[in-house]
Design a protein around this motif. Sequence first.
Motif, PDB file in Angstrom:
ATOM      1  N   LYS A  91       0.857  -1.179   0.000  1.00 33.03           N
ATOM      2  CA  LYS A  91       0.000   0.000   0.000  1.00 33.03           C
ATOM      3  C   LYS A  91       0.896   1.232   0.000  1.00 33.03           C
ATOM      4  O   LYS A  91       1.929   1.258   0.672  1.00 33.03           O
ATOM      5  N   TYR A  92       0.482   2.248  -0.746  1.00 31.15           N
ATOM      6  CA  TYR A  92       1.280   3.466  -0.885  1.00 31.15           C
ATOM      7  C   TYR A  92       0.407   4.699  -0.698  1.00 31.15           C
ATOM      8  O   TYR A  92      -0.776   4.692  -1.054  1.00 31.15           O
ATOM      9  N   ALA A  93       1.000   5.765  -0.187  1.00 35.88           N
ATOM     10  CA  ALA A  93       0.368   7.081  -0.174  1.00 35.88           C
ATOM     11  C   ALA A  93       1.070   7.957  -1.202  1.00 35.88           C
ATOM     12  O   ALA A  93       2.297   7.861  -1.394  1.00 35.88           O
ATOM     13  N   GLY A 103      -3.585  11.037  -3.187  1.00 32.42           N
ATOM     14  CA  GLY A 103      -4.124   9.757  -3.620  1.00 32.42           C
ATOM     15  C   GLY A 103      -3.448   8.597  -2.915  1.00 32.42           C
ATOM     16  O   GLY A 103      -2.585   8.791  -2.047  1.00 32.42           O
ATOM     17  N   PHE A 104      -3.859   7.391  -3.298  1.00 32.21           N
ATOM     18  CA  PHE A 104      -3.322   6.169  -2.712  1.00 32.21           C
ATOM     19  C   PHE A 104      -3.123   5.129  -3.806  1.00 32.21           C
ATOM     20  O   PHE A 104      -3.728   5.215  -4.874  1.00 32.21           O
ATOM     21  N   VAL A 130      -4.786   2.714  -8.440  1.00 32.70           N
ATOM     22  CA  VAL A 130      -4.440   4.076  -8.029  1.00 32.70           C
ATOM     23  C   VAL A 130      -5.751   4.811  -7.770  1.00 32.70           C
ATOM     24  O   VAL A 130      -6.590   4.915  -8.663  1.00 32.70           O
ATOM     25  N   LEU A 131      -5.948   5.298  -6.537  1.00 32.21           N
ATOM     26  CA  LEU A 131      -7.205   5.910  -6.142  1.00 32.21           C
ATOM     27  C   LEU A 131      -7.015   7.380  -5.802  1.00 32.21           C
ATOM     28  O   LEU A 131      -5.980   7.775  -5.247  1.00 32.21           O
ATOM     29  N   ASP A 132      -8.030   8.194  -6.131  1.00 33.77           N
ATOM     30  CA  ASP A 132      -7.994   9.594  -5.726  1.00 33.77           C
ATOM     31  C   ASP A 132      -8.540   9.718  -4.308  1.00 33.77           C
ATOM     32  O   ASP A 132      -8.865   8.724  -3.644  1.00 33.77           O
ATOM     33  N   LEU A 133      -8.676  10.953  -3.816  1.00 35.40           N
ATOM     34  CA  LEU A 133      -9.107  11.165  -2.441  1.00 35.40           C
ATOM     35  C   LEU A 133     -10.570  10.810  -2.218  1.00 35.40           C
ATOM     36  O   LEU A 133     -11.015  10.720  -1.066  1.00 35.40           O
ATOM     37  N   ASN A 134     -11.332  10.633  -3.284  1.00 31.22           N
ATOM     38  CA  ASN A 134     -12.718  10.205  -3.161  1.00 31.22           C
ATOM     39  C   ASN A 134     -12.858   8.688  -3.154  1.00 31.22           C
ATOM     40  O   ASN A 134     -13.968   8.170  -3.051  1.00 31.22           O
ATOM     41  N   GLY A 135     -11.741   7.987  -3.310  1.00 31.49           N
ATOM     42  CA  GLY A 135     -11.776   6.533  -3.350  1.00 31.49           C
ATOM     43  C   GLY A 135     -12.067   5.967  -4.716  1.00 31.49           C
ATOM     44  O   GLY A 135     -12.266   4.752  -4.851  1.00 31.49           O
TER      45      GLY A 135
END
Length: 299
Positions: A91-93, A103-104, A130-135
Amino acid sequence: MLARQPSLLANSRVFRVLSRQFNTTPASAVVCAHERRANKRKQYDSSQNARPGRIITESHNARSILDHSSLRVTRQLEMLNVLMGFEQANKYALMDPRGNTVGFMAEDQTWSSMFGRQLYGTHRSFNIAVLDLNGSVCLRIHRPFSLINSHVTISDHNGQTVGESHQEWHAWRRRYNVFESKRSGMNQFARIDAPFLSWDFAMADEQEKVMGGVYRDFAGIGAELFTDYGLYAVCFDQLALSQRYAATNSSSSVHVTEHPMDLDRRAVALGAAVSIDFDYFSRHSRVGFGGIPWFTFPM
């Protein structure tokens, strides 16, 4: 396979867990010369992303992650790996130069992938979202099983291929060929040719000018020797690169291109960073006899 929504990542509870985990990571942990000067950074030329054939355009949801001079990538500390040698999903930030989370990234978690991580280590196949801040899923990174040279494919949330990164075998150098997707097929736009045990992976064009790069930062002697914690800077433009090399007193020997990478190429650079992390810096990729990490430090 790339278009499949990972079942666990689709669960909003998992996204909230990721948010809580990475919000505890100090923003000052990553060493990046330009992180305090983000208000002065030079933005990429947005007209590049209006060219025909671009996949990630101004309206794409991945822009909120890639629209920065650089990204700071932090791999989460895996406690089961530290205590028991049990390889967990990575998992990454993703943070901008000022330390703000944008994002994550999270590896798909299934029963088959869990067994694959223990049996095959860094040779395993994986799917990372790869996800943005909204998931919401912005990009996907897929790597099939590889015995020698790794090969990752970067696609958008619709499964459209953005580009690829291919590891090239060499007895001691660390090499990758980086491609972008065009209507006529895959087009190589950069090459990575890093020295033995290098932590700096510069992406150079055919004129051997550096257009971007992946740079691992030192996380501390304890973290490097005994944990799977990882810190990276992924630089996308001339200002970020110039400041990066100026901090290491090597700017005079490096020729940096004046043209920043468009969003497609930035997405591929991010995928290459994940591949580099798996190939050389994951705890499973540097375990020697008796479980002692080896080839950890650059020369």
